[in-house]
Design a protein around this motif. Structure first.
Motif, PDB file in Angstrom:
ATOM      1  N   HIS A   7     106.612 -18.962 -82.202  1.00 12.17           N
ATOM      2  CA  HIS A   7     107.382 -18.104 -81.301  1.00 12.17           C
ATOM      3  C   HIS A   7     107.834 -16.825 -82.006  1.00 12.17           C
ATOM      4  O   HIS A   7     108.597 -16.887 -82.973  1.00 12.17           O
ATOM      5  N   GLY A   8     107.356 -15.684 -81.501  1.00 11.29           N
ATOM      6  CA  GLY A   8     107.754 -14.407 -82.085  1.00 11.29           C
ATOM      7  C   GLY A   8     106.764 -13.883 -83.108  1.00 11.29           C
ATOM      8  O   GLY A   8     106.914 -12.765 -83.585  1.00 11.29           O
ATOM      9  N   VAL A   9     105.750 -14.689 -83.448  1.00  9.94           N
ATOM     10  CA  VAL A   9     104.708 -14.218 -84.361  1.00  9.94           C
ATOM     11  C   VAL A   9     103.658 -13.529 -83.492  1.00  9.94           C
ATOM     12  O   VAL A   9     103.159 -14.115 -82.537  1.00  9.94           O
ATOM     13  N   ARG A  10     103.325 -12.275 -83.818  1.00  8.88           N
ATOM     14  CA  ARG A  10     102.507 -11.492 -82.888  1.00  8.88           C
ATOM     15  C   ARG A  10     101.033 -11.874 -82.918  1.00  8.88           C
ATOM     16  O   ARG A  10     100.292 -11.552 -82.004  1.00  8.88           O
ATOM     17  N   GLN A  11     100.586 -12.549 -83.952  1.00  3.01           N
ATOM     18  CA  GLN A  11      99.215 -13.073 -83.994  1.00  3.01           C
ATOM     19  C   GLN A  11      98.161 -12.011 -83.673  1.00  3.01           C
ATOM     20  O   GLN A  11      97.295 -12.235 -82.817  1.00  3.01           O
ATOM     21  N   PRO A  12      98.181 -10.851 -84.338  1.00  2.00           N
ATOM     22  CA  PRO A  12      97.199  -9.831 -83.992  1.00  2.00           C
ATOM     23  C   PRO A  12      95.768 -10.320 -84.192  1.00  2.00           C
ATOM     24  O   PRO A  12      95.478 -10.988 -85.181  1.00  2.00           O
ATOM     25  N   ARG A  13      94.921 -10.015 -83.260  1.00  2.00           N
ATOM     26  CA  ARG A  13      93.493 -10.346 -83.244  1.00  2.00           C
ATOM     27  C   ARG A  13      93.233 -11.833 -83.058  1.00  2.00           C
ATOM     28  O   ARG A  13      92.095 -12.233 -82.866  1.00  2.00           O
TER      29      ARG A  13
END
Ligand SMILES: [Cu+2]
Length: 503
Positions: free
Chosen positions: A38-44
Motif C-alpha cells: 500500500h502506497g508503493v507506486r510500483q512503476p512499470r
C-alpha cells in the motif's frame, strides 16, 4: 485466523529507497488471497500490486506467487495488506523505507524507532463476518469487537468478563527522542491516538514528508500511515498510549467504541504506579469532529515534487453505500447486498485480471472505458433528508477511467447522504496532492479559488467525509502499455501469474 508467519500484525518489511524486493507469498490458508504493498507506486510493474481481480487473480491455496516490490521515492512508513475479501483484517504489517543516502526525514543518525500498528479485532472468523456484513440485513455494518495496538487490546476493554487483556509495552529511555511509525490498519474507522503527558511531532505521512506538526493527539484514517517524533522527557514511569474511534457527524451505522491501550514504559528504577496516567485531557471524544478537522487542516506537504498548477481533466465523482439488488452468486441467497457506487455505478469485479484484459486488448469484453466524468443526476448531495428513491437502485458495470499518460488528473470526490460513514479513498500506483476539502456540496465556481496549490500534503489515501468533498490532483505518470521509451513502458506480466477461474 489467517496470519503471515504466525504473527498479528504480520512481519515488518524494512528497505532502502530504490530497493527492489522479492517476496514469495506461500498460501497455506484454505481460500485464495492476494497481497498489496500500500502506497508503493510500483512503476512499470503493476503485475504484483495485489488487488484481487484488478491486477491479478487470487493466489490459490497450497500455491505460491513471487511478488516484486519496486521502491522509488517513498520515504518513511507504508504498509502491506491482503487485498482480497476481508482477509486484510488479520493479514497486514508495516513497511519502513529509509533513504538511500542521509537519514529518514533528515533526523539525527541512529534515531531509535518504534512501530505502532492499529488493527481491528473480531470475535470470530473475519471471512464469515465479512460475508454477513456485506449482506443487507437492515442492521447496518458489523463492527469490530475491539481495536488493538500491535495485536494487543490493553487494559480498557476485555473480551470476556473478569479477564485481564495483555498490553503492549513501548520501552523508552529518558531524554531520548524516538520516531514512531504508525499504521492505521483497522477495517473501517478513523482513529484518535494520544499519549499521557507527551506530545508528538508529526514529520511524515503516507510515505512522504510533511511540515512538522506539534500536537498532543493525532487523527489517522484507515489506510493512512504517519511518522511522528516522541521525546521521552517526563519522570520515568508508565504512561498510557490510547487509541479510540473518531466518528464523523452523520454516520448512520454503529461503530466500535472501545479504547485500545499500550504502555509507554521508561527504563530505570522506579515504583510502577498502580494506575498509570491516562491521556484523559488530550484524547478527543469519539464525536469530536472539531478536533479531527483541526488536525487534518494542519497537514501541509514538504516534498520536492512540484504541485501541478493546472489539470487536463477533472472528474466529479459522488460516492454512496446503499443496499442494492444482488447481481452475482456472491450474495449467497440474500436478495440485497451493500454496494458502494461511484457516480451511481456499482463496480462489478470479474474473476479475471482487468489489467491483463487491458494489456491483451480484451477491453471490449471485460470493461467499458467510459466512466462518466460527472454524476448522472444532480440533487443536494449532502442534505439530511430523503433523496430520490431511484438512486437506491444503482446500475452495475465495470466502467473504467481511462487517462492519457502523463496527464494531470483532478478528481473531486463528493460524499452524499446515501453513504453510511466517511469513506477512505485510495489510489494505486500514485500518490496525490490533497488540494482542497470542504463541507457540503463542491462548488466548481468558488471552491477551486481556495485550493492549496503551494504545500498540499502528498498522500495515497484521503478520507472523504460523508457530508463533504475532497479534491485531489496527480500526474498519471505510471508507465503504460504503449510507452515510447523503456522508462514509460510497463513490463510484460510474469509467466507465473495466479490462474483466473473465468479464463
Ligand atoms: Cu494501495
Amino acid at each position: 485466523m489467517l496470519t503471515v508467519n504466525n504473527q498479528f500484525p504480520g512481519p515488518e518489511i524494512r528497505v532502502k529507497q530504490g530497493d527492489s524486493v522479492s517476496v514469495t507469498v506461500v498460501n497455506q490458508g484454505n481460500y485464495g488471497v492476494t497481497i498489496h504493498w500500500h502506497g508503493v507506486r510500483q512503476p512499470r510493474n503493476p503485475w504484483t500490486d495485489g488487488p484481487m481481480n484488478i491486477t491479478q487473480c487470487p493466489i490459490p491455496p497450497n500455491t505460491s506467487f513471487i511478488q516484486n516490490i519496486t521502491f522509488t521515492t517513498e520515504e518513511g512508513t507504508l504498509w502491506w495488506h491482503a487485498h482480497s475479501d476481508w482477509s486484510r483484517a488479520t493479514v497486514h504489517g508495516a513497511i519502513i523505507i529509509e533513504p538511500a543516502k542521509g537519514t529518514l526525514f533528515g533526523l539525527p543518525q541512529n534515531t531509535p524507532s518504534h512501530t505502532i500498528v492499529l488493527s481491528s479485532w473480531y470475535n470470530g472468523d473475519v471471512m464469515e463476518i465479512g460475508k454477513i456484513a456485506d449482506t443487507y440485513t437492515g442492521q447496518g455494518s458489523i463492527d469490530s469487537d475491539a481495536s488493538t495496538i500491535n495485536g494487543l487490546i490493553g487494559h480498557y476493554k476485555t473480551c470476556a468478563p473478569g479477564h485481564q487483556e495483555s498490553i503492549y509495552n513501548i520501552s523508552v529511555t529518558k531524554d531520548t527522542t524516538y520516531l514512531l511509525h504508525i499504521v492505521n490498519a483497522v477495517m473501517n474507522q478513523n482513529m484518535f491516538l494520544s499519549i499521557a503527558h507527551h506530545n508528538l511531532t508529526v514529520v511524515g505521512m503516507d510515505g512522504a514528508a510533511v511540515k512538522h506538526i506539534n500536537t498532543n493527539y493525532i487523527m489517522i484514517s484507515p489506510g493512512n500511515t504517519m511518522d511522528a517524533l516522541l521525546t521521552a522527557n517526563k519522570d520515568p514511569s508508565l504512561y498510557y498510549v490510547a487509541a479510540t474511534s473518531f466518528v464523523n457527524i452523520g454516520r448512520s451505522t454503529g461503530f466500535d467504541n472501545s479504547t485500545a491501550t499500550a504502555l509507554l514504559k521508561y527504563d530505570g528504577d522506579y515504583s510502577e504506579p498502580a494506575y498509570p496516567a491516562f491521556p484523559h485531557d488530550t484524547l478527543p471524544q469519539y464525536n469530536d469532529t472539531q478536533a479531527a478537522t483541526k488536525f487534518t487542516t494542519r497537514l501541509r506537504g514538504n516534498v520536492k515534487q512540484s504541485v501541478p498548477q493546472d489539470f487536463k481533466v477533472r472528474y466529479y465523482i459522488t460516492t454512496t453505500v446503499t443496499p442494492n439488488r444482488c447481481h452475482n452468486k456472491s450474495c449467497e441467497g440474500a436478495d440485497k447486498i451493500f454496494t458502494a457506487t461511484f457516480n451511481n455505478i456499482s463496480f462489478i469485479t470479474h474473476q479475471i485480471s482487468i489489467l491483463q484484459a487491458y494489456y491483451e486488448n480484451k477491453r471490449k469484453d471485460i470493461f467499458d472505458p467510459n466512466f462518466p466524468t460527472y454524476p448522472p443526476f444532480y440533487f443536494n448531495f449532502t442534505m439530511e433528508d430523503t433523496v430520490p428513491a431511484f438512486l437506491n437502485a444503482a446500475p452495475n458495470g465495470t466502467r473504467v477511467i481511462m487517462v492519457k499518460h502523463n496527464d494531470v488528473v483532478e478528481i473531486v470526490l463528493q460524499g452524499t447522504s446515501l453513504g453510511t460513514e466517511d469513506h477512505p479513498i485510495h489510489l494505486h500506483g500514485h500518490s496525490f496532492f490533497v488540494i482542497g476539502r470542504g463541507h457540503g456540496n463542491f462548488d466548481p465556481d468558488n471552491d477551486p479559488m481556495f485550493y492549496n496549490l503551494d504545500d498540499p500534503p502528498l498522500l495515497n489515501t484521503v478520507t472523504l467525509p460523508k457530508r463533504g468533498w475532497a479534491a485531489i490532483r496527480f500526474q498519471a505518470d505510471n508507465p503504460v502499455k504503449d510507452g515510447d521509451s523503456d522508462e514509460s513502458k510497463m513490463l510484460a506480466p510474469p509467466h507465473y501469474m495466479p490462474p483466473c477461474s473465468a479464463e
